[in-house]
Design a protein around this motif. Structure first.
Motif, PDB file in Angstrom:
ATOM      1  N   UNK A   1       0.842  -1.208   0.000  1.00 56.46           N
ATOM      2  CA  UNK A   1       0.000   0.000   0.000  1.00 56.46           C
ATOM      3  C   UNK A   1       0.880   1.262   0.000  1.00 56.46           C
ATOM      4  N   UNK A   2       1.982   1.212   0.742  1.00 57.71           N
ATOM      5  CA  UNK A   2       2.897   2.382   0.759  1.00 57.71           C
ATOM      6  C   UNK A   2       3.403   2.669  -0.658  1.00 57.71           C
ATOM      7  N   UNK A   3       3.748   1.581  -1.373  1.00 58.93           N
ATOM      8  CA  UNK A   3       4.276   1.775  -2.731  1.00 58.93           C
ATOM      9  C   UNK A   3       3.205   2.341  -3.650  1.00 58.93           C
ATOM     10  N   UNK A   4       2.010   1.750  -3.608  1.00 59.26           N
ATOM     11  CA  UNK A   4       0.927   2.195  -4.496  1.00 59.26           C
ATOM     12  C   UNK A   4       0.589   3.676  -4.230  1.00 59.26           C
ATOM     13  N   UNK A   5       0.396   4.015  -2.969  1.00 54.63           N
ATOM     14  CA  UNK A   5      -0.014   5.400  -2.657  1.00 54.63           C
ATOM     15  C   UNK A   5       1.124   6.385  -2.954  1.00 54.63           C
ATOM     16  N   UNK A   6       2.372   5.992  -2.660  1.00 50.98           N
ATOM     17  CA  UNK A   6       3.500   6.890  -2.985  1.00 50.98           C
ATOM     18  C   UNK A   6       3.486   7.227  -4.469  1.00 50.98           C
TER      19      UNK A   6
END
Ligand code: SF4
Length: 359
Positions: A146-151
């Protein structure tokens, strides 16, 4: 930011939810939304890939199908069921927390953030996952995917290894999450990170949220997210004994009840120090620790194992026992090739067992 008003947030939710409902993988913990099973799966999935977790999850919930079954189980049986998954403190913390749920919450996983967050081993991600997936409560569940997608979606250059970045992303998810279906929303973001928005080659051409993604628009998706490099793990050299007694039993030893791989079993081993020969250091260790007179034979195997912060480099020797009838110390056992299977071992020592007992 593309998601600046209610209408664009709604379009983002719709695109993500439609894609998730049509493309989600059929995973065993998605079948009945049981909070206990969601909890077990989320703990297993920390630092471990989905494909690896599936057989462990199935075996674990077969053996411990309910909160009560896990609460009353022996710790050794729980560690045995976790054997091979690594990060064993996860299993111990899970059982401690499950016992608390069994005793204080009548066996029902709490559905309030304040209560669930107090349970051992339940951090913001796990509490968010259980509350949203099992109870339909709109709480963010921010894992690495999720961190990667939202970043990428917000084109953020924040370092995602920092706590500050996680907190910021949790705040963003809180504004984006679907109130009607928080379970599918959170799982959809995780699934998108696992299947489409992958670390090194995101499939932007087939991404369901491409039109909301700033990184795609700016062609910077391969630069993101920013993540500071971890320190190289420290290397420890160990020398280990494969030693049998006159009854063809092998000597095993239980690790201390706290610290790395606590309470798991292993073949006797010691960390090498200084320049003295490995064989001599092993012989002295067996004498001092187990009162055994031995002759160190051939080097028979070598194994390496990398933990998050540490690397073990283990050399195993075939050891001949000179003293007969020695009783091992209280945390040690002589066991037959059949009996050894009942003891939980870390992966490195499972490899030693497989090599030495089969070859
Ligand atoms: Fe990730 Fe590409 Fe989709 Fe953006 S468009 S979320 S970078 S896969």
């Amino acid at each position: 930011m593309q998601l600046e008003n209610k209408a664009s947030v709604k379009r983002f939710q719709d695109d993500l939810l439609t894609w998730f409902k049509g493309n989600q993988r059929d995973l065993p913990w998605r079948q009945d939304g049981d909070p206990y099973k969601v909890w077990v799966s989320e703990i297993m999935l920390q630092q471990t890939r989905v494909d690896t977790v599936i057989p462990f999850f199935n075996r674990f919930v077969d053996k411990f199908p309910t909160i009560e079954a896990l609460a009353i189980a022996e710790e050794g049986d729980v560690l045995k069921a976790w054997e091979g998954l690594g990060y064993y403190s996860r299993a111990r913390n899970l059982q401690t927390a499950v016992r608390e749920v069994h005793e204080q919450y009548n066996g029902i996983v709490p559905s309030s953030k304040a209560e669930i967050s107090k349970l051992k081993g339940v951090g913001p991600y796990t509490s968010g996952a259980i509350l949203s997936i099992a109870y339909g409560i709109p709480e963010p569940a921010v894992d690495g995917n999720v961190m990667r997608v939202i970043s990428r979606i917000i084109a953020s250059y924040d370092d995602i290894s920092k706590q500050k970045a996680r907190v910021k992303i949790e705040g963003i998810i809180a504004t984006l999450i679907s109130i009607d279906d928080p379970s599918s929303f959170n799982q959809g973001l995780m699934e998108l990170g696992a299947l489409i928005c992958t670390p090194t080659s995101p499939s932007c051409s087939i991404c369901p949220v491409q039109k909301h993604c700033l990184a795609f628009e700016q062609k910077i998706q391969l630069e993101l997210p920013i993540k500071a490099k971890k320190k190289q793990p420290k290397e420890k050299k160990l020398v280990c004994a494969f030693i049998k007694n006159e009854n063809d039993q092998v000597l095993i030893h239980q690790r201390p009840t706290t610290g790395l791989l606590a309470s798991l079993w292993e073949f006797p081993n010691v960390e090498l120090e200084g320049e003295e020969l490995m064989e001599l250091q092993l012989e002295k260790f067996l004498q001092n620790e187990f009162s055994l007179q031995t002759t160190i034979g051939q080097q028979i195997f070598h194994v390496e194992h990398v933990f998050s912060h540490l690397k073990w480099d283990v050399t195993i020797f075939d050891v001949e026992l000179l003293s007969i009838g020695i009783k091992p110390n209280e945390r040690s056992q002589w066991v037959s090739a059949l009996e050894i299977k009942a003891y939980p071992f870390p992966v490195s020592h499972q490899k030693i067992m497989k090599h030495c007992l089969i070859n």
